[in-house]
Scaffold this active site. Structure first.
Site, PDB file in Angstrom:
ATOM      1  N   GLY A   1      -3.025  12.120   5.089  1.00  0.00           N
ATOM      2  CA  GLY A   1      -1.964  11.183   4.717  1.00  0.00           C
ATOM      3  C   GLY A   1      -0.614  11.536   5.278  1.00  0.00           C
ATOM      4  O   GLY A   1      -0.333  12.697   5.570  1.00  0.00           O
TER       5      GLY A   1
ATOM      6  N   HIS B   1       0.826  -1.211   0.000  1.00  0.00           N
ATOM      7  CA  HIS B   1       0.000   0.000   0.000  1.00  0.00           C
ATOM      8  C   HIS B   1       0.862   1.264   0.000  1.00  0.00           C
ATOM      9  O   HIS B   1       1.223   1.778   1.041  1.00  0.00           O
ATOM     10  CB  HIS B   1      -0.896  -0.027   1.247  1.00  0.00           C
ATOM     11  CG  HIS B   1      -2.060   0.912   1.174  1.00  0.00           C
ATOM     12  ND1 HIS B   1      -3.282   0.603   1.707  1.00  0.00           N
ATOM     13  CD2 HIS B   1      -2.190   2.157   0.659  1.00  0.00           C
ATOM     14  CE1 HIS B   1      -4.118   1.605   1.521  1.00  0.00           C
ATOM     15  NE2 HIS B   1      -3.473   2.565   0.885  1.00  0.00           N
TER      16      HIS B   1
ATOM     17  N   ASP C   1       0.866   2.617   3.736  1.00  0.00           N
ATOM     18  CA  ASP C   1      -0.035   3.661   3.220  1.00  0.00           C
ATOM     19  C   ASP C   1       0.761   4.966   3.023  1.00  0.00           C
ATOM     20  O   ASP C   1       0.266   6.057   3.293  1.00  0.00           O
ATOM     21  CB  ASP C   1      -1.233   3.881   4.158  1.00  0.00           C
ATOM     22  CG  ASP C   1      -2.352   4.688   3.488  1.00  0.00           C
ATOM     23  OD1 ASP C   1      -2.224   5.016   2.288  1.00  0.00           O
ATOM     24  OD2 ASP C   1      -3.339   4.997   4.174  1.00  0.00           O
TER      25      ASP C   1
ATOM     26  N   HIS D   1       2.711  14.333   0.665  1.00  0.00           N
ATOM     27  CA  HIS D   1       2.041  15.608   0.371  1.00  0.00           C
ATOM     28  C   HIS D   1       3.060  16.738   0.467  1.00  0.00           C
ATOM     29  O   HIS D   1       3.987  16.667   1.276  1.00  0.00           O
ATOM     30  CB  HIS D   1       0.897  15.867   1.348  1.00  0.00           C
ATOM     31  CG  HIS D   1      -0.292  14.998   1.120  1.00  0.00           C
ATOM     32  ND1 HIS D   1      -1.054  15.070  -0.023  1.00  0.00           N
ATOM     33  CD2 HIS D   1      -0.848  14.016   1.876  1.00  0.00           C
ATOM     34  CE1 HIS D   1      -2.033  14.169   0.048  1.00  0.00           C
ATOM     35  NE2 HIS D   1      -1.921  13.519   1.179  1.00  0.00           N
TER      36      HIS D   1
ATOM     37  N   HIS E   1       1.397   5.231  -2.134  1.00  0.00           N
ATOM     38  CA  HIS E   1       0.898   6.213  -3.097  1.00  0.00           C
ATOM     39  C   HIS E   1       2.116   6.939  -3.651  1.00  0.00           C
ATOM     40  O   HIS E   1       2.772   7.683  -2.927  1.00  0.00           O
ATOM     41  CB  HIS E   1      -0.049   7.200  -2.412  1.00  0.00           C
ATOM     42  CG  HIS E   1      -1.261   6.546  -1.817  1.00  0.00           C
ATOM     43  ND1 HIS E   1      -2.424   6.362  -2.526  1.00  0.00           N
ATOM     44  CD2 HIS E   1      -1.488   6.010  -0.585  1.00  0.00           C
ATOM     45  CE1 HIS E   1      -3.320   5.749  -1.751  1.00  0.00           C
ATOM     46  NE2 HIS E   1      -2.774   5.523  -0.563  1.00  0.00           N
TER      47      HIS E   1
ATOM     48  N   ARG F   1       1.996   8.840  -6.488  1.00  0.00           N
ATOM     49  CA  ARG F   1       1.525  10.112  -7.056  1.00  0.00           C
ATOM     50  C   ARG F   1       1.796  10.323  -8.538  1.00  0.00           C
ATOM     51  O   ARG F   1       1.460  11.384  -9.068  1.00  0.00           O
ATOM     52  CB  ARG F   1       2.107  11.301  -6.280  1.00  0.00           C
ATOM     53  CG  ARG F   1       1.893  11.254  -4.779  1.00  0.00           C
ATOM     54  CD  ARG F   1       0.433  11.376  -4.398  1.00  0.00           C
ATOM     55  NE  ARG F   1       0.240  11.454  -2.948  1.00  0.00           N
ATOM     56  CZ  ARG F   1      -0.817  10.982  -2.323  1.00  0.00           C
ATOM     57  NH1 ARG F   1      -1.783  10.396  -2.986  1.00  0.00           N
ATOM     58  NH2 ARG F   1      -0.934  11.092  -1.010  1.00  0.00           N
TER      59      ARG F   1
HETATM   60 ZN   LIG Z   1      -6.925   3.907   1.887  1.00  0.00          ZN
END
Ligand SMILES: [Zn+2]
Lengths: 428, 309
Positions: free
Chosen positions: A329, A66, A310, A314, A68, A70
């Protein structure tokens, strides 16, 4: 951090080999030749580059289900390349990237874009495809075509699939392809405008709360639908006692269920938000001490299968805002091992093997990746770490393009020293 | 006579002796306000900026008047948060103001926690004039000043807070302050407008207004916002009025005469009947004057004004 090509022969000596697949721990050496495992055990060889691993653990490279990254769309926050460096610093050799990019990864073509870009990156990056077109929660994506291009699971992560009828179809269709479905489990109507856990602390701070039931209700629905359809369901970033209980109950009746927990949900509690630190604003929110204790218990008894970060980068502008406007996040790859070992091994006295399994074998099994990392001729994916080192996490330890981490200034236990993958070695 | 904290961000954890010092000082300034010449030179040479990221005519005028009565120089800065959304960040805005060398910032902001952020960005003394649904300490202090003036004591006083607790900017500070000063607090309003877990702050909840009126020495009646009706937090004005509206008829059913407060602006005929608002039981206009005196006391104590006669 330095990344360089592995020597033709790379010998890791005097380490403690922790084999999470076999469940064995022993003193020994590992020989990597041309980027592949050549031998594991007591080894004497000539002309090898030697790394002394005294006091260090040599184990499978970590796998994160998991993250991100981007890309495409918000390359100012992270790219596949910078995300890879953050992963290496955290001992991760393999990650699954969520599709909530701009535009979202919701077609075979966009999956191919990620796979091609990932090829040039120093770690293995697997795209997770969107479950619905545009992540709008309405129409199914071309899951079969996306799977063919390399999508390893399907999720609208970031956005819960609110319509139970759509969720059922996603599970049926994904089940046909035998790939896991991951639903960000928060009932958005119950969550309403909540920005932190609903409880005494949210009331004290005058912030709108997000009750534990927002997750409990959604997880319960997803589990029932998974059983109904026979699909594989992976429950991401589980944050509440209720969700742990639901997963535990369902696992007794139905086996295709897995669950992950993040280091930050194990580490922090909602009281830590009392200074309005926007780096602790995440979805699902940091919960109460009693929920946190139940997550630890759920991890210990095997209800929770794996640790996933996760990792959600940012920009400073997105986080240096008032609490209501700040983005949800936090980044988590670099601090993962130290935070996890600090809670589970240092404080909770859990054995290292169980924790490392949750970072290696278990996530690979969920996704159907190769798990026999120490087998001869396997391309080397190794992480070498000091399990005891107590250190303070600082901005200098961050390799992500963003620095939104509430772990900065925190004491962690356990630190990654080397990560080996794709015939390269990262010296952290 | 000085306070323990450099800023006034909220009343959670604020020392009782400091609250008492402010109230006592407010009484002194209240006397000044009753004189023909209402101005004292206490804060001469000090510059105060009133930063209002949200409209609030009453609070701003009250602060401005307090500053003028103390002879401070003041500047006003108003910005809607919508303009903040468009580009300039909160940090940029406040740092610009800090660059102008000021001694204190009085800030109203719609977001909980914004004043705490402000203390990180500026060197000036920060006074919270309301941060969303979090705290509004100067309002709570003026309410307590009004109560102490009326009853002569706060310890053991029974105060009912009536109405929309969840969206109120004054409820939490009142709860913290009153509990710290030894008063008892009961909340009364629709269950949909009472924040979860609020009992853990040491208050009681009672949905029966008549019970609360029977019990209380004073009621603090909060404004109900009509917008809340549309998002189904309460069904209608009619039903609200019948369950939680303060009317003469309702008050007449109880023998004991209790005091009625309202932080304003009032919705006459909704949460409070006009006849009640204009009656002798109501100390609403006294609250306004005590507001100026309390804010003078706070500014004076925080900005180290020299003692004057
Ligand atoms: Zn989520």
């Amino acid at each position: 951090m330095k990344i360089k090509k592995c020597a033709k022969k790379l010998l890791l000596i005097n380490g403690t080999i922790l084999d999470p697949l076999a469940g064995k721990e022993y003193k020994g050496d590992v020989l990597v030749e041309n980027g592949k495992i050549a031998a594991v055990g007591k080894i004497s060889t000539k002309d090898a580059d030697v790394i002394d691993c005294s006091g260090l653990i040599i184990t499978h490279g970590f796998c994160d289900l998991h993250v991100h990254f981007r890309e495409p769309g918000r390359e100012d926050k992270e790219t596949l390349e910078t995300g890879s460096r953050a992963a290496l610093a955290g001992g991760f050799t393999r990650v699954c990237a969520m599709p909530n990019t701009d535009p979202p990864i919701d077609s075979p073509e966009s999956v191919r874009f990620i796979v091609e870009k990932a090829d040039a990156c120093p770690i293995h990056i697997h795209p997770i495809g969107a479950a619905t077109k545009g992540q709008l929660g309405k129409e199914l994506t071309e899951m079969s075509g996306m799977a063919e291009e390399g999508s390893v699971a399907f999720s609208d992560d970031g956005l819960p699939i609110m319509d139970g009828g759509v969720m059922r179809r996603v599970l049926e269709y994904g089940g046909m392809l035998d790939l896991p479905i991951i639903n960000h489990a928060e009932d958005v109507c119950i969550r309403n405008d909540g920005v932190m856990n609903e409880g005494r602390t949210s009331t004290r701070l005058g912030l709108p709360g997000n009750p534990v039931e927002a997750e409990g209700v959604m997880v319960h629905r997803d589990l029932e639908l998974a059983k109904l359809t026979g699909a594989k369901l992976h429950v991401p970033h589980i944050s509440t006692a209720a969700a742990v209980k639901n997963v535990s109950e369902m696992k007794k009746q139905y086996e295709n269920i897995s669950a992950e927990v993040t280091p930050h949900h194990l580490f922090f509690i909602d009281d830590d938000l009392k200074e309005f630190d926007t780096n602790l604003k995440v979805a699902p929110p940091i919960r109460s001490q009693s929920d946190r204790k139940k997550l630890i218990k759920g991890f210990k008894n095997g209800t929770i299968d794996c640790i996933a970060t996760d990792h959600a980068p940012h920009t400073i502008e997105d986080k240096e805002a008032t609490f209501d406007m700040a983005a949800f996040g936090m980044i988590g790859l670099e601090s993962c091992l130290g935070a996890t070992l600090n809670v589970l091994v240092e404080e909770e006295s859990l054995d290292l093997m169980t924790v490392i399994k949750a970072l290696t074998v278990n996530p690979r099994e969920i996704m159907g990746f190769e798990t026999d990392i120490f087998a001869e001729k396997t391309p080397a994916e190794l992480t070498i770490f000091d399990p005891k080192e107590s250190w303070e996490f600082s901005k200098n330890d961050i390799f992500s393009k963003s620095c939104n981490s509430p772990f900065v200034g925190r004491k962690l236990t356990g630190r990654v020293k080397y990560t080996i993958v794709k015939n390269q070695i990262a010296l952290i | 006579m000085s306070l323990h904290h450099r800023h006034l961000l909220g009343l959670e954890g604020y020392p009782a002796e400091d609250i008492q010092t402010i109230i006592d000082t407010a009484f002194t300034f209240r006397e000044v306000l009753d004189r023909p010449i209402k101005k004292v030179p206490s804060l001469q040479g000090k510059t105060i900026v009133n930063l209002f990221f949200e409209n609030s005519t009453r609070t701003r005028i009250s602060f401005e008047l307090a500053q003028k009565r103390l002879s401070a120089d003041t500047v006003n800065f108003s910005a809607s948060t919508s303009s903040l959304k468009k580009g300039e960040s909160f940090k940029d805005t406040v740092q610009n103001i800090e660059a102008m060398k000021i001694d204190a910032c009085v800030m109203r902001h719609p977001t909980p926690g914004a004043p705490l952020r402000l203390t990180e960005y500026v060197d000036a003394v920060v006074i919270n004039a309301g941060d969303g649904t979090h705290e509004h300490p100067t309002q709570a202090i003026l309410d307590m000043t009004s109560l102490q003036k009326k009853f002569g004591y706060l310890k053991g006083l029974k105060v009912g807070i009536i109405g929309d607790i969840s969206h109120s900017r004054v409820a939490l500070s009142n709860i913290y302050g009153l509990i710290t000063m030894g008063a008892e607090v009961t909340l009364c309003g629709p269950a949909t407008l009472i924040p979860p877990h609020i009992e853990e702050l040491g208050v009681k909840i009672n949905y029966n207004l008549d019970d609360v009126i029977e019990w209380a020495d004073a009621l603090n009646v909060l404004r109900i916002q009509m917008e809340r009706m549309g998002i189904s937090l309460f069904p209608s004005v009619r039903e609200y009025r019948s369950l939680f509206g303060i009317t003469t008829e309702r008050l007449a059913n109880h023998k004991k005469e209790i005091i009625i407060m309202h932080p304003g602006p009032m919705n006459r005929g909704v949460e409070i009947e006009s006849a009640v608002a204009d009656s002798d039981q109501a100390i609403i206009l006294d609250q306004v004057l005590n507001g100026v005196a309390s804010r003078m006391a706070i500014l004076y104590l925080l900005l180290g004004g020299k003692a004057e006669s």
